[in-house]
Design a protein around this motif. Structure first.
Motif, PDB file in Angstrom:
ATOM      1  N   MET A   1     -11.985 -40.213  42.954  1.00 47.63           N
ATOM      2  CA  MET A   1     -12.294 -41.609  42.820  1.00 47.63           C
ATOM      3  C   MET A   1     -13.814 -41.745  42.788  1.00 47.63           C
ATOM      4  SD  MET A   1     -11.822 -44.706  45.509  1.00 47.63           S
ATOM      5  CE  MET A   1     -10.113 -45.023  45.507  1.00 47.63           C
ATOM      6  N   SER A   2     -14.337 -42.459  41.845  1.00 53.57           N
ATOM      7  CA  SER A   2     -15.784 -42.647  41.758  1.00 53.57           C
ATOM      8  C   SER A   2     -16.171 -43.980  42.381  1.00 53.57           C
ATOM      9  CB  SER A   2     -16.234 -42.598  40.295  1.00 53.57           C
ATOM     10  OG  SER A   2     -15.700 -43.705  39.610  1.00 53.57           O
ATOM     11  N   THR A   3     -17.396 -44.030  42.849  1.00 51.36           N
ATOM     12  CA  THR A   3     -17.922 -45.244  43.445  1.00 51.36           C
ATOM     13  C   THR A   3     -18.658 -46.036  42.380  1.00 51.36           C
ATOM     14  OG1 THR A   3     -18.185 -44.090  45.534  1.00 51.36           O
ATOM     15  CG2 THR A   3     -19.365 -46.144  45.287  1.00 51.36           C
ATOM     16  N   LEU A   4     -18.380 -47.316  42.291  1.00 52.49           N
ATOM     17  CA  LEU A   4     -19.035 -48.178  41.324  1.00 52.49           C
ATOM     18  C   LEU A   4     -20.290 -48.778  41.936  1.00 52.49           C
ATOM     19  CD1 LEU A   4     -15.932 -50.074  39.915  1.00 52.49           C
ATOM     20  CD2 LEU A   4     -17.136 -48.145  38.889  1.00 52.49           C
ATOM     21  N   ALA A   5     -21.278 -49.010  41.104  1.00 58.62           N
ATOM     22  CA  ALA A   5     -22.510 -49.633  41.576  1.00 58.62           C
ATOM     23  C   ALA A   5     -22.238 -51.068  41.993  1.00 58.62           C
ATOM     24  CB  ALA A   5     -23.562 -49.589  40.466  1.00 58.62           C
ATOM     25  N   HIS A   7     -22.361 -54.088  45.388  1.00 56.84           N
ATOM     26  CA  HIS A   7     -22.212 -54.204  46.830  1.00 56.84           C
ATOM     27  C   HIS A   7     -21.011 -55.082  47.166  1.00 56.84           C
ATOM     28  CE1 HIS A   7     -24.592 -57.791  45.812  1.00 56.84           C
ATOM     29  NE2 HIS A   7     -23.981 -58.344  46.848  1.00 56.84           N
ATOM     30  N   ASN A   8     -20.534 -54.915  48.366  1.00 49.84           N
ATOM     31  CA  ASN A   8     -19.453 -55.736  48.900  1.00 49.84           C
ATOM     32  C   ASN A   8     -20.005 -56.491  50.090  1.00 49.84           C
ATOM     33  OD1 ASN A   8     -17.494 -54.611  47.153  1.00 49.84           O
ATOM     34  ND2 ASN A   8     -17.253 -52.872  48.531  1.00 49.84           N
TER      35      ASN A   8
END
Length: 118
Positions: A1-5, A7-8
């Protein structure tokens, strides 16, 4: 799973609603009866809640065994609730809480003779 740019961010209102629900669950009251506020505590969140607590009707409590069956005294239940509320709010929100301060601001008699203990 890749992390998307990006913020949360969990809004203050969402955190407040979560804190109200967690506190209400512990004290056997409605979330609308709970007030929650936040403060900065050296970069962590300090939660302050003001809530009533459900207790058995007084005529159903004859002695210490009845208090124990109801989950303990108001003081014991509020002390135990601090850790439970902290774990619940932190676990569901991902926020780092430093502490939970509780002020019991009334009682709500239960009709079953026992306070709801979770």
């Amino acid at each position: 799973m890749s992390t998307l740019a990006g913020h949360n961010r969990v809004s203050t209102q969402a955190l407040t609603s979560l804190a109200q629900a967690a506190t209400a669950e512990q004290f056997g009251v409605r979330p609308a009866d709970v007030r929650a506020s936040w403060a900065d505590d050296a970069g962590l969140l300090a939660l302050r809640v003001v809530s009533p607590i459900a207790v058995p009707e007084l005529d159903s409590v004859a002695g210490p065994e009845d208090v124990a069956a109801a989950g303990g005294s108001v003081w014991e239940r509020a002390t135990a609730a601090k850790g439970a509320i902290l774990r619940r709010v932190s676990g569901l929100s991902g926020a780092q809480l430093s502490r939970v301060d509780i002020r019991v601001a009334g009682v709500r008699p239960t009709t079953s003779g026992r306070a709801r203990v979770l």
